[in-house]
Design a protein around this motif. Structure first.
Motif, PDB file in Angstrom:
ATOM      1  N   LEU A   9       0.878  -1.201   0.210  1.00 19.70           N
ATOM      2  CA  LEU A   9       0.189  -0.027  -0.090  1.00 19.70           C
ATOM      3  C   LEU A   9       0.865   1.366   0.056  1.00 19.70           C
ATOM      4  CD1 LEU A   9      -2.848   1.012   0.318  1.00 19.70           C
ATOM      5  CD2 LEU A   9      -2.571   0.967   2.790  1.00 19.70           C
ATOM      6  N   GLY A  10       0.637   2.112  -1.290  1.00 20.21           N
ATOM      7  CA  GLY A  10       1.439   3.328  -1.283  1.00 20.21           C
ATOM      8  C   GLY A  10       2.907   3.342  -1.150  1.00 20.21           C
ATOM      9  N   ARG A  11       3.315   2.226  -1.480  1.00 21.95           N
ATOM     10  CA  ARG A  11       4.845   2.072  -1.617  1.00 21.95           C
ATOM     11  C   ARG A  11       5.257   1.806  -2.870  1.00 21.95           C
ATOM     12  NH1 ARG A  11       7.173   4.252   2.863  1.00 21.95           N
ATOM     13  NH2 ARG A  11       5.532   5.483   2.101  1.00 21.95           N
ATOM     14  N   LEU A  12       6.577   2.124  -3.089  1.00 23.00           N
ATOM     15  CA  LEU A  12       7.133   2.166  -4.576  1.00 23.00           C
ATOM     16  C   LEU A  12       8.376   0.872  -4.635  1.00 23.00           C
ATOM     17  CD1 LEU A  12       7.553   5.937  -5.088  1.00 23.00           C
ATOM     18  CD2 LEU A  12       5.875   4.394  -5.908  1.00 23.00           C
ATOM     19  N   CYS A  13       8.708   0.768  -5.834  1.00 22.59           N
ATOM     20  CA  CYS A  13       9.873  -0.192  -6.001  1.00 22.59           C
ATOM     21  C   CYS A  13      10.916  -0.018  -5.019  1.00 22.59           C
ATOM     22  CB  CYS A  13      10.234  -0.522  -7.398  1.00 22.59           C
ATOM     23  SG  CYS A  13       9.029  -1.343  -8.660  1.00 22.59           S
ATOM     24  N   PHE A  40       1.508   4.262  -9.383  1.00 21.11           N
ATOM     25  CA  PHE A  40       2.720   4.677  -8.601  1.00 21.11           C
ATOM     26  C   PHE A  40       3.845   4.733  -9.436  1.00 21.11           C
ATOM     27  CE2 PHE A  40      -0.789   3.705  -5.865  1.00 21.11           C
ATOM     28  CZ  PHE A  40      -0.496   4.468  -4.755  1.00 21.11           C
ATOM     29  N   GLY A  41       4.825   5.370  -9.069  1.00 28.59           N
ATOM     30  CA  GLY A  41       6.255   5.313  -9.855  1.00 28.59           C
ATOM     31  C   GLY A  41       6.007   5.397 -11.387  1.00 28.59           C
ATOM     32  N   GLU A  42       6.848   4.597 -12.069  1.00 23.41           N
ATOM     33  CA  GLU A  42       6.933   4.552 -13.479  1.00 23.41           C
ATOM     34  C   GLU A  42       5.216   4.286 -14.033  1.00 23.41           C
ATOM     35  OE1 GLU A  42       6.500   0.484 -13.300  1.00 23.41           O
ATOM     36  OE2 GLU A  42       7.776   1.734 -12.064  1.00 23.41           O
ATOM     37  N   ASP A 162      16.772   7.823   2.660  1.00 22.01           N
ATOM     38  CA  ASP A 162      16.450   7.293   1.380  1.00 22.01           C
ATOM     39  C   ASP A 162      14.745   7.449   1.454  1.00 22.01           C
ATOM     40  OD1 ASP A 162      18.773   6.596   0.706  1.00 22.01           O
ATOM     41  OD2 ASP A 162      18.456   4.307   1.273  1.00 22.01           O
ATOM     42  N   ARG A 163      14.143   7.159   2.490  1.00 25.36           N
ATOM     43  CA  ARG A 163      12.500   7.264   2.494  1.00 25.36           C
ATOM     44  C   ARG A 163      12.205   8.717   1.990  1.00 25.36           C
ATOM     45  NH1 ARG A 163       9.283   2.838   4.481  1.00 25.36           N
ATOM     46  NH2 ARG A 163      10.324   1.287   3.886  1.00 25.36           N
ATOM     47  N   ALA A 169      10.946  12.675  -4.436  1.00 22.13           N
ATOM     48  CA  ALA A 169      11.006  12.474  -6.058  1.00 22.13           C
ATOM     49  C   ALA A 169       9.533  12.091  -6.530  1.00 22.13           C
ATOM     50  CB  ALA A 169      12.048  11.561  -6.297  1.00 22.13           C
ATOM     51  N   ASN A 170       9.010  11.260  -5.719  1.00 19.68           N
ATOM     52  CA  ASN A 170       7.596  10.584  -6.125  1.00 19.68           C
ATOM     53  C   ASN A 170       6.574  10.781  -5.190  1.00 19.68           C
ATOM     54  OD1 ASN A 170       8.917   8.390  -8.144  1.00 19.68           O
ATOM     55  ND2 ASN A 170      10.271   8.400  -6.385  1.00 19.68           N
ATOM     56  N   PRO A 171       5.831  12.010  -5.146  1.00 16.60           N
ATOM     57  CA  PRO A 171       4.899  12.345  -4.068  1.00 16.60           C
ATOM     58  C   PRO A 171       3.625  11.553  -4.501  1.00 16.60           C
ATOM     59  CG  PRO A 171       5.714  14.177  -5.472  1.00 16.60           C
ATOM     60  CD  PRO A 171       6.274  13.077  -5.939  1.00 16.60           C
TER      61      PRO A 171
END
Length: 261
Positions: A9-13, A40-42, A162-163, A169-171
């Motif tokens: 949920l709500g997380r990226l690679c 999300f992301g790409e 990092d987080r 970078a990815n709101p």
């Protein structure tokens, strides 16, 4: 064995951090890849479904395209899903048997065997509410890390920079996140006996986001083996990634040996 890793949920690679590398080095994977869930992301230009099967379909189409382009369709794959990613993995294994040699689902839940306040605990709901009104991205990510990691603050602190960078970078837009919540809440889970692909359930006893009982009941309902970690939190790949990679390696090895003539 190649592995597809699916986040929650709500997380990226990017929130796997160094786990793909650890899967290659400690988990014996020839390749470990991640594709972001739709929205999300790409994949941020793709609509976020409000049901798990449509999420699976979107991810599967992109995975099949990648396999075809890379010429890896004939090699065995495993799927490892965390949280919502575990629900997607279960749905995939149920509806498309044979595409993966084995599966691992980590800290996940299904509606048919767990209550809503077990699937997302009151502690998690309160922490989520606080995160929404956090004064800065760093404060919000600190609160999320407190919720999802079972490590002491000092040990988990190394991930905070990092987080924060990932979040800036990815709101995360509110609508895709809410749609993911709806998809997870509505997912009842597979029919008992419907998954024929060997699948291992992994649960962290220190999970503060979802009750460990969710994984226990899921394993019991679906007749799947279960592995327990005594202290890790919801974000297993932060807390003990080597342990998880080694369990995935052993599970894949046992699965392949069992299916050999």
């Amino acid at each position: 064995m190649r592995w597809l890793l699916i986040r929650g949920l709500g997380r990226l690679c990017a929130h796997w951090h160094d786990f793909p590398q650890i899967m290659r080095e400690q988990g014996g994977a020839s390749e470990a890849i991640c594709l972001n869930l739709p929205g999300f992301g790409e994949a941020s230009n793709r609509a976020t479904p409000v049901c798990v099967p449509r999420t699976t379909d979107d991810l599967r189409a992109r995975w099949l395209e990648r396999c075809e382009q890379a010429g890896t369709t004939g090699e065995p794959w495993g799927v490892l899903g965390l949280s919502l990613g575990g629900m997607v993995a279960l749905d995939w294994l149920e509806r498309f048997p044979g595409e993966f040699a084995c599966g691992v689902v980590v800290n996940t839940s299904i509606g048919a065997s767990s209550h809503p306040f077990e699937r997302m605990t009151p502690t998690a709901l309160l922490a989520g509410a606080k995160s929404v009104v956090a004064g800065s991205v760093r404060t919000r990510e600190r609160r999320v890390l407190d919720l999802t990691s079972g490590k002491p603050d000092a040990a988990a602190e190394k991930y905070l920079d990092d987080r924060e960078a990932i979040a800036k970078a990815n709101p995360i837009a509110p609508l895709p996140f809410v749609r993911q919540l709806l998809a997870a809440a509505r997912y009842p889970g597979p029919t008992p006996g419907a998954i024929t692909t060997p699948c291992l359930v992994v649960v962290a006893e220190g999970d503060k986001l979802a009750s460990p009982r969710c994984s226990e009941r899921l394993a019991e309902r679906l007749g799947m083996p279960i592995e327990r970690h005594p202290w890790a939190g919801h974000d297993f790949n932060l807390d003990d990634p080597v342990w998880l990679a080694e369990r995935a390696r052993e599970w894949a090895r046992n699965t392949i040996n069992a299916s050999a003539p």
